[in-house]
Motif scaffolding. Structure first.
Motif, PDB file in Angstrom:
ATOM      1  N   PHE A   1     -13.670 -15.096 -13.872  1.00 31.52           N
ATOM      2  CA  PHE A   1     -14.054 -14.646 -12.538  1.00 31.52           C
ATOM      3  C   PHE A   1     -14.205 -15.842 -11.605  1.00 31.52           C
ATOM      4  O   PHE A   1     -13.781 -15.801 -10.449  1.00 31.52           O
ATOM      5  CB  PHE A   1     -15.356 -13.852 -12.599  1.00 31.52           C
ATOM      6  N   PHE A   2     -14.785 -16.931 -12.103  1.00 29.44           N
ATOM      7  CA  PHE A   2     -14.926 -18.136 -11.286  1.00 29.44           C
ATOM      8  C   PHE A   2     -13.550 -18.710 -10.939  1.00 29.44           C
ATOM      9  O   PHE A   2     -13.286 -19.059  -9.772  1.00 29.44           O
ATOM     10  CB  PHE A   2     -15.753 -19.183 -12.030  1.00 29.44           C
ATOM     11  N   LEU A   3     -12.669 -18.802 -11.924  1.00 32.33           N
ATOM     12  CA  LEU A   3     -11.353 -19.392 -11.681  1.00 32.33           C
ATOM     13  C   LEU A   3     -10.544 -18.554 -10.693  1.00 32.33           C
ATOM     14  O   LEU A   3      -9.907 -19.077  -9.781  1.00 32.33           O
ATOM     15  CB  LEU A   3     -10.592 -19.539 -12.997  1.00 32.33           C
ATOM     16  N   PHE A   4     -10.555 -17.231 -10.875  1.00 28.24           N
ATOM     17  CA  PHE A   4      -9.762 -16.373  -9.996  1.00 28.24           C
ATOM     18  C   PHE A   4     -10.365 -16.281  -8.597  1.00 28.24           C
ATOM     19  O   PHE A   4      -9.640 -16.205  -7.606  1.00 28.24           O
ATOM     20  CB  PHE A   4      -9.632 -14.966 -10.599  1.00 28.24           C
ATOM     21  N   SER A   5     -11.693 -16.278  -8.503  1.00 26.84           N
ATOM     22  CA  SER A   5     -12.326 -16.187  -7.189  1.00 26.84           C
ATOM     23  C   SER A   5     -12.091 -17.450  -6.372  1.00 26.84           C
ATOM     24  O   SER A   5     -12.090 -17.412  -5.142  1.00 26.84           O
ATOM     25  CB  SER A   5     -13.830 -15.923  -7.336  1.00 26.84           C
ATOM     26  N   THR A   6     -11.905 -18.586  -7.060  1.00 25.91           N
ATOM     27  CA  THR A   6     -11.608 -19.838  -6.367  1.00 25.91           C
ATOM     28  C   THR A   6     -10.116 -20.146  -6.384  1.00 25.91           C
ATOM     29  O   THR A   6      -9.704 -21.212  -5.920  1.00 25.91           O
ATOM     30  CB  THR A   6     -12.377 -21.003  -7.021  1.00 25.91           C
ATOM     31  N   HIS A   7      -9.325 -19.194  -6.930  1.00 24.57           N
ATOM     32  CA  HIS A   7      -7.868 -19.319  -6.976  1.00 24.57           C
ATOM     33  C   HIS A   7      -7.434 -20.600  -7.681  1.00 24.57           C
ATOM     34  O   HIS A   7      -6.487 -21.269  -7.275  1.00 24.57           O
ATOM     35  CB  HIS A   7      -7.273 -19.255  -5.559  1.00 24.57           C
ATOM     36  N   ARG A   8      -8.130 -20.901  -8.780  1.00 28.31           N
ATOM     37  CA  ARG A   8      -7.782 -22.085  -9.557  1.00 28.31           C
ATOM     38  C   ARG A   8      -7.149 -21.643 -10.877  1.00 28.31           C
ATOM     39  O   ARG A   8      -7.833 -21.315 -11.839  1.00 28.31           O
ATOM     40  CB  ARG A   8      -9.022 -22.929  -9.828  1.00 28.31           C
ATOM     41  N   THR A   9      -5.834 -21.584 -10.906  1.00 23.75           N
ATOM     42  CA  THR A   9      -5.118 -21.260 -12.129  1.00 23.75           C
ATOM     43  C   THR A   9      -4.030 -22.287 -12.397  1.00 23.75           C
ATOM     44  O   THR A   9      -3.079 -22.021 -13.116  1.00 23.75           O
ATOM     45  CB  THR A   9      -4.492 -19.853 -12.048  1.00 23.75           C
ATOM     46  N   ASP A  10      -4.154 -23.465 -11.793  1.00 25.80           N
ATOM     47  CA  ASP A  10      -3.192 -24.520 -12.055  1.00 25.80           C
ATOM     48  C   ASP A  10      -3.875 -25.624 -12.861  1.00 25.80           C
ATOM     49  O   ASP A  10      -5.093 -25.655 -13.001  1.00 25.80           O
ATOM     50  CB  ASP A  10      -2.628 -25.090 -10.740  1.00 25.80           C
ATOM     51  N   GLY A  11      -3.088 -26.554 -13.411  1.00 30.86           N
ATOM     52  CA  GLY A  11      -3.635 -27.684 -14.140  1.00 30.86           C
ATOM     53  C   GLY A  11      -4.509 -27.268 -15.310  1.00 30.86           C
ATOM     54  O   GLY A  11      -4.174 -26.375 -16.088  1.00 30.86           O
ATOM     55  N   TRP A  12      -5.665 -27.898 -15.435  1.00 26.02           N
ATOM     56  CA  TRP A  12      -6.568 -27.634 -16.553  1.00 26.02           C
ATOM     57  C   TRP A  12      -7.069 -26.199 -16.543  1.00 26.02           C
ATOM     58  O   TRP A  12      -7.302 -25.598 -17.602  1.00 26.02           O
ATOM     59  CB  TRP A  12      -7.748 -28.602 -16.513  1.00 26.02           C
ATOM     60  N   ALA A  13      -7.252 -25.645 -15.340  1.00 26.27           N
ATOM     61  CA  ALA A  13      -7.727 -24.265 -15.249  1.00 26.27           C
ATOM     62  C   ALA A  13      -6.729 -23.304 -15.872  1.00 26.27           C
ATOM     63  O   ALA A  13      -7.095 -22.350 -16.554  1.00 26.27           O
ATOM     64  CB  ALA A  13      -7.981 -23.898 -13.792  1.00 26.27           C
ATOM     65  N   GLY A  14      -5.444 -23.555 -15.636  1.00 23.56           N
ATOM     66  CA  GLY A  14      -4.411 -22.707 -16.223  1.00 23.56           C
ATOM     67  C   GLY A  14      -4.365 -22.827 -17.735  1.00 23.56           C
ATOM     68  O   GLY A  14      -4.166 -21.831 -18.441  1.00 23.56           O
ATOM     69  N   MET A  15      -4.567 -24.028 -18.246  1.00 24.95           N
ATOM     70  CA  MET A  15      -4.545 -24.226 -19.692  1.00 24.95           C
ATOM     71  C   MET A  15      -5.711 -23.507 -20.363  1.00 24.95           C
ATOM     72  O   MET A  15      -5.589 -23.048 -21.500  1.00 24.95           O
ATOM     73  CB  MET A  15      -4.592 -25.725 -20.007  1.00 24.95           C
ATOM     74  N   ILE A  16      -6.831 -23.405 -19.681  1.00 26.76           N
ATOM     75  CA  ILE A  16      -7.967 -22.671 -20.224  1.00 26.76           C
ATOM     76  C   ILE A  16      -7.750 -21.166 -20.096  1.00 26.76           C
ATOM     77  O   ILE A  16      -8.124 -20.383 -20.975  1.00 26.76           O
ATOM     78  CB  ILE A  16      -9.268 -23.085 -19.491  1.00 26.76           C
ATOM     79  N   THR A  17      -7.106 -20.768 -19.004  1.00 25.52           N
ATOM     80  CA  THR A  17      -6.922 -19.342 -18.731  1.00 25.52           C
ATOM     81  C   THR A  17      -6.109 -18.649 -19.803  1.00 25.52           C
ATOM     82  O   THR A  17      -6.446 -17.541 -20.234  1.00 25.52           O
ATOM     83  CB  THR A  17      -6.239 -19.160 -17.364  1.00 25.52           C
ATOM     84  N   LEU A  18      -5.014 -19.271 -20.257  1.00 24.43           N
ATOM     85  CA  LEU A  18      -4.114 -18.609 -21.202  1.00 24.43           C
ATOM     86  C   LEU A  18      -4.800 -18.184 -22.492  1.00 24.43           C
ATOM     87  O   LEU A  18      -4.737 -17.000 -22.859  1.00 24.43           O
ATOM     88  CB  LEU A  18      -2.904 -19.498 -21.489  1.00 24.43           C
ATOM     89  N   PRO A  19      -5.465 -19.077 -23.241  1.00 20.62           N
ATOM     90  CA  PRO A  19      -6.099 -18.617 -24.487  1.00 20.62           C
ATOM     91  C   PRO A  19      -7.225 -17.613 -24.265  1.00 20.62           C
ATOM     92  O   PRO A  19      -7.406 -16.699 -25.079  1.00 20.62           O
ATOM     93  CB  PRO A  19      -6.617 -19.920 -25.127  1.00 20.62           C
ATOM     94  N   ILE A  20      -7.966 -17.768 -23.162  1.00 22.56           N
ATOM     95  CA  ILE A  20      -9.037 -16.809 -22.888  1.00 22.56           C
ATOM     96  C   ILE A  20      -8.455 -15.412 -22.681  1.00 22.56           C
ATOM     97  O   ILE A  20      -8.926 -14.423 -23.262  1.00 22.56           O
ATOM     98  CB  ILE A  20      -9.853 -17.238 -21.651  1.00 22.56           C
ATOM     99  N   ILE A  21      -7.432 -15.323 -21.855  1.00 20.84           N
ATOM    100  CA  ILE A  21      -6.818 -14.020 -21.578  1.00 20.84           C
ATOM    101  C   ILE A  21      -6.173 -13.451 -22.831  1.00 20.84           C
ATOM    102  O   ILE A  21      -6.278 -12.249 -23.119  1.00 20.84           O
ATOM    103  CB  ILE A  21      -5.793 -14.152 -20.436  1.00 20.84           C
TER     104      ILE A  21
END
Length: 384
Positions: free
Chosen positions: A51-71
């Motif tokens: 929710f924090f990443l998407f609300s701040t529209h941060r899905t690139d770089g390190w945020a994207g690498m964290i997003t994939l395994p979580i999802i």
């Protein structure tokens, strides 16, 4: 926004409660307690992080690498829950149908319990690593009354929602554009949400412009909401100034050599509630202001509800939209989560057709039953 947050939190809590309850069919004793604690900590922590990443529209770089395994793990958990609930329901119906006597010692846990989380993880992995890379082609014929003879047979290809970043590189974008051009289109329509990474935007704009020569009637671009999040709007304005890509932003332009055929495009309306419809109406009116009354127009819009504006206006046989990603989950060709008025595929209202593209990339890096697509629309002249 507050209503959305409340609904979202209620859904999360309901799913968590269901997960904790149905774990009793997969584990028991200390294993069950440990599983429940683990699932609670993981779900609350991962949902909060996403929710924090998407609300701040941060899905690139390190945020994207964290997003994939979580999802991947969250979706695996939901799929496992669905399988377990289905199995428990089927077993209950079977026992009732066969009128089995009650037995307090009867095994409560399902047989072969390890298969359920394994199936959830496999299906989630398929969506993350296979289907989201399997672009499909869809072809449509659009009958157009009063289509200029010069435009008869013209083919428009559409791509949308590339979302440059961790999950869609500039090289991927170049490959996609090459594939689209090889499909035999005269026009490439891009319906927004391409420029979504400040590090990649400028390079991607050059790649897009370099492909303009591959389309006889050029590349036409309308803006999406994500162009406003990562410095994409200046890139779009720069493209408009250079002229190699036709940027239609609350404006319209005649397609050269195609008679009285225009392509119009609208901005993305960010307003909410009733203000959304007022803003949408104003954008549409501005886009159509310089279009002759007797012209035939193709409308490009990121938000799919512009399909209604085009149908009500008349003289717009085709509206191409995106934004929804087709819900990214589908079954039997239909969106599994149709949260928009128009979520996926073709909409037919009177003589007007609208199309909601499933997208080519995603900031939510997983697709099941909803692959990325290239859509081709052939305009055919009718006698009406």
């Amino acid at each position: 926004m507050l209503v959305f947050l409340v609904i979202f939190l209620l859904i999360v809590l309901i799913l968590l409660a269901l997960s904790l309850y149905f774990l009793r069919y997969l584990a028991e004793g200390r294993c069950l307690r440990a599983a429940r604690i683990g699932v609670t900590l993981f779900e609350l922590g991962s949902i909060g992080g996403l929710f924090f990443l998407f609300s701040t529209h941060r899905t690139d770089g390190w945020a994207g690498m964290i997003t994939l395994p979580i999802i991947l793990l969250l979706v695996a958990q939901l799929i496992t829950l669905a399988f377990v609930m289905l199995a428990v329901t089927v077993r209950f119906i079977w026992r009732k149908t066969c009128r089995m006597p009650y037995d307090a010692e009867r095994r409560r846990m399902l047989k072969n319990t390890a298969l359920y989380p394994a199936a959830g993880l496999l299906l989630s992995s398929y969506g993350a690593f296979i289907e989201r890379h399997q672009t499909v082609r869809h072809d449509y014929v659009i009958p157009v009354p009063h289509l200029p003879p010069e435009a008869a047979g013209m083919v428009i290809a559409q791509i949308s929602d590339v979302h440059l970043g961790t999950f869609f590189s500039v090289e991927d974008f170049d490959t996609l554009l090459t594939e689209v051009a090889a499909g035999g289109a005269d026009v490439l329509a891009v319906t927004g949400d391409v420029f979504d990474d400040e590090r990649l935007n400028a390079r991607a704009a050059e790649v897009l412009a370099a492909h303009a020569a591959n389309f006889r009637d050029g590349i036409w671009y309308c803006i999406g909401n994500h162009e406003y999040y990562h410095a994409g709007r200046p890139i779009v304005d720069c493209m408009a100034g250079e002229g190699r890509v036709h940027v239609v932003l609350n404006s319209a332009e005649r397609v050269a050599r195609r008679g009285a055929l225009y392509i119009a495009g609208v901005d993305y309306p960010f307003a909410r509630g009733e203000a959304f419809y007022a803003e949408k109406t104003a954008y549409f009116a501005a886009a159509m202001a310089d279009v002759p009354v007797d012209a035939v127009t193709v409308l490009l819009a990121h938000h799919p509800e512009f399909i209604d504006d085009a149908a009500a206006y008349g003289g717009i046989p085709l509206t191409l939209t995106g934004h929804t990603h087709g819900s990214q989950f589908g079954i039997l060709g239909q969106p599994l989560f149709p949260v928009f008025k128009y979520t996926r595929g073709m909409v037919h209202i009177g003589d007007s057709y609208g199309y909601v593209h499933t997208g080519n990339g995603s900031w939510f890096p997983l697709r099941i039953g909803c692959p990325p697509e290239i859509a081709y629309f052939r305009l055919e002249r009718t006698a009406q």
